[in-house]
Design an enzyme around this catalytic site. Structure first.
Site, PDB file in Angstrom:
ATOM      1  N   ASP A 110      36.023  31.109  38.950  1.00 37.15           N
ATOM      2  CA  ASP A 110      36.555  31.729  37.723  1.00 37.15           C
ATOM      3  C   ASP A 110      35.267  32.047  36.972  1.00 37.15           C
ATOM      4  OD1 ASP A 110      39.094  31.682  38.133  1.00 37.15           O
ATOM      5  OD2 ASP A 110      39.511  29.756  37.417  1.00 37.15           O
ATOM      6  N   TYR A 111      34.315  31.218  36.932  1.00 39.33           N
ATOM      7  CA  TYR A 111      32.972  31.756  36.266  1.00 39.33           C
ATOM      8  C   TYR A 111      32.391  32.909  36.871  1.00 39.33           C
ATOM      9  CZ  TYR A 111      28.487  31.251  34.034  1.00 39.33           C
ATOM     10  OH  TYR A 111      27.359  31.745  33.396  1.00 39.33           O
ATOM     11  N   PRO A 112      32.090  32.761  38.136  1.00 46.20           N
ATOM     12  CA  PRO A 112      31.240  34.057  38.628  1.00 46.20           C
ATOM     13  C   PRO A 112      32.065  35.335  38.521  1.00 46.20           C
ATOM     14  CG  PRO A 112      31.112  31.966  39.972  1.00 46.20           C
ATOM     15  CD  PRO A 112      31.998  31.937  38.991  1.00 46.20           C
TER      16      PRO A 112
END
Length: 331
Positions: free
Chosen positions: A138-140
Site C-alpha cells: 500500500d505504501y509503494p
C-alpha cells in the site's frame, strides 16, 4: 525563496526547513497539531495550522510562496489501505490544487524508490525504469500514484518535480533506525540470506540537498534519484548504523527464500483475514530490505549539480555523537 513545506514536523521536513532558513529563505510549514506547531517553529518555520483534508483551507498558507515542498506522507510498513490512500494520494491532490490556486510556480514532491517495487530486483536502476501500474504494498502503490499525479500536471506555469531518495537515514530519524533498534532488542531481527547484498542509501542532508536543487534546476515533469553515492553492503551498513546506538546487530540469519515465502504468507493472511496488528514480515519490507536495491543518481548529478555532500562516515559519526549526548550518564 518563499517556501511552503508539508510534513514539516517529520524527519525530512524538519531538515528541509532548517536548510532553507540557514540560507535565508522564508518558510511556512503546515502543522496539524500542537506538537507539529512546536516542531516546525523550533526548526525555524512559521507554522500554518491545518492538514491535507481541504484544499481551500490549504491555499491561504501557500499564498505569496513561490515553491511548495510536499514531504507529508503516511509512511508505514503496514496499515489500512484507506489511510495510505487518503494521505498519500488524496492529500497530494489537495496540495497540488491549493498550490495552483495560490499561484505557486514550482512544486517539489518527496517521492521514494519504493514506487518501483513490483517483484523484480532493482539493480542499478535509473529513471528510465518504468513505474509499475500497481507496485507491491500500500505504501509503494499510493506513493507511485501520487508521483504520477504530480508529474502529470507539470506545465509552463506550474513546474512539478519529484525526488526519490533511497533509504533516508541520519540524526533525528524517527522511523527506520528506531524500528531496527526495536527489532534487535525484541530479538526479532535477522539478516535475510546473510545480508551481504548491496544497497543504496541517502543521508537526510543529501535528500535535502537534492530537493533544494530540484526546486531550482529540476526539469518539469521529471523524477530524480538521490543517494549517498556508491552502494554499500547492506549488512555492513546496518551493523555500523546500529552500533551508533550501542546495539549489536548479531549474526542470526534466515534463508532469503524462506523469508520471501513468509512475507508472501504474511501479506495473504493479514490482508485477507484482517488479523490484528501487522504481519511479522511484509512483501514490501522484504523486497526493499531483503535483497539488493541499488539506484543511480547520475541524472541528478548531471542535471542538478547534485553532489551528495554528506558522507556516510560523517553521518555515522553524527549519530554516534548524538546518541552519546542523549544517553544517561553514570558516575
Amino acid at each position: 525563496m518563499r517556501a511552503f513545506v508539508t510534513g514539516g514536523s517529520g524527519f525530512v521536513g524538519r531538515n528541509l526547513i532548517t536548510a532553507l532558513r540557514a540560507r535565508g529563505d522564508s518558510v511556512r510549514a503546515l502543522a496539524r497539531s500542537s506538537t507539529a506547531v512546536a516542531a516546525v517553529t523550533e526548526a525555524g518555520a512559521e507554522p500554518f495550522e491545518g492538514d491535507l483534508s481541504d484544499a481551500d483551507k490549504l491555499r491561504p498558507g501557500m499564498e505569496g510562496c513561490d515553491t511548495v515542498f510536499h514531504a507529508a506522507a503516511y509512511v508505514k510498513s503496514w496499515g489500512p489501505r484507506e489511510a495510505f490512500y487518503e494521505a498519500n494520494v488524496r492529500g497530494t491532490e489537495r496540495v497540488l490544487e491549493a498550490a495552483r490556486a495560490a499561484g505557486v510556480k514550482r512544486f517539489v514532491h518527496i517521492s521514494t524508490e519504493a514506487v518501483l517495487v513490483d517483484g523484480r530486483q532493482l539493480v542499478k536502476v535509473n529513471e528510465t525504469w518504468p513505474v509499475p501500474e500497481r507496485p507491491i504494498g500500500d505504501y509503494p502503490s499510493t506513493k507511485a500514484e501520487a508521483e504520477r499525479l504530480v508529474l502529470s500536471v507539470n506545465s509552463p506555469e506550474f513546474t512539478t518535480v519529484a525526488v526519490r531518495p533511497r533509504f533516508v537515514w541520519g540524526r533525528g530519524d524517527t522511523s527506520l533506525l528506531p524500528e531496527f533498534v526495536e527489532a534487535v532488542r525484541s530479538k526479532r531481527f535477522m539478516w535475510f540470506g546473510g545480508g551481504r547484498y548491496l544497497s543504496s542509501t541517502c543521508h537526510v542532508a543529501n535528500c535535502v540537498e537534492g530537493a533544494l536543487l530540484a526546486a531550482e534546476k529540476g526539469r518539469g515533469g521529471e523524477a530524480y534519484f538521490l543517494t549517498d553515492g556508491e552502494p554499500v553492503v547492506f549488512r555492513d551498513f546496518i551493523t555500523k548504523l546500529l552500533a551508533t546506538q550501542g546495539v549489536d546487530a548479531g549474526t542470526r540469519s534466515v534463508p532469503a527464500g524462506l523469508a520471501s515465502l513468509l512475507a508472501t504468507l504474511g501479506d495473504l493472511l493479514w490482508g485477507t483475514l484482517h488479523l490484528g496488528g501487522r504481519p511479522p514480515l511484509s512483501r514490501t519490507e522484504f523486497l526493499l530490505m531483503g535483497r539488493e536495491v541499488t539506484v543511480s543518481d547520475e541524472k541528478a548529478r548531471r542535471e542538478l549539480g547534485y553532489e551528495g555532500r554528506r558522507s556516510i562516515e560523517e553521518g555515522l559519526r553524527e549519530l554516534k555523537a548524538d546518541h552519546r549526548e542523549k544517553s544517561p550518564r553514570t558516575l
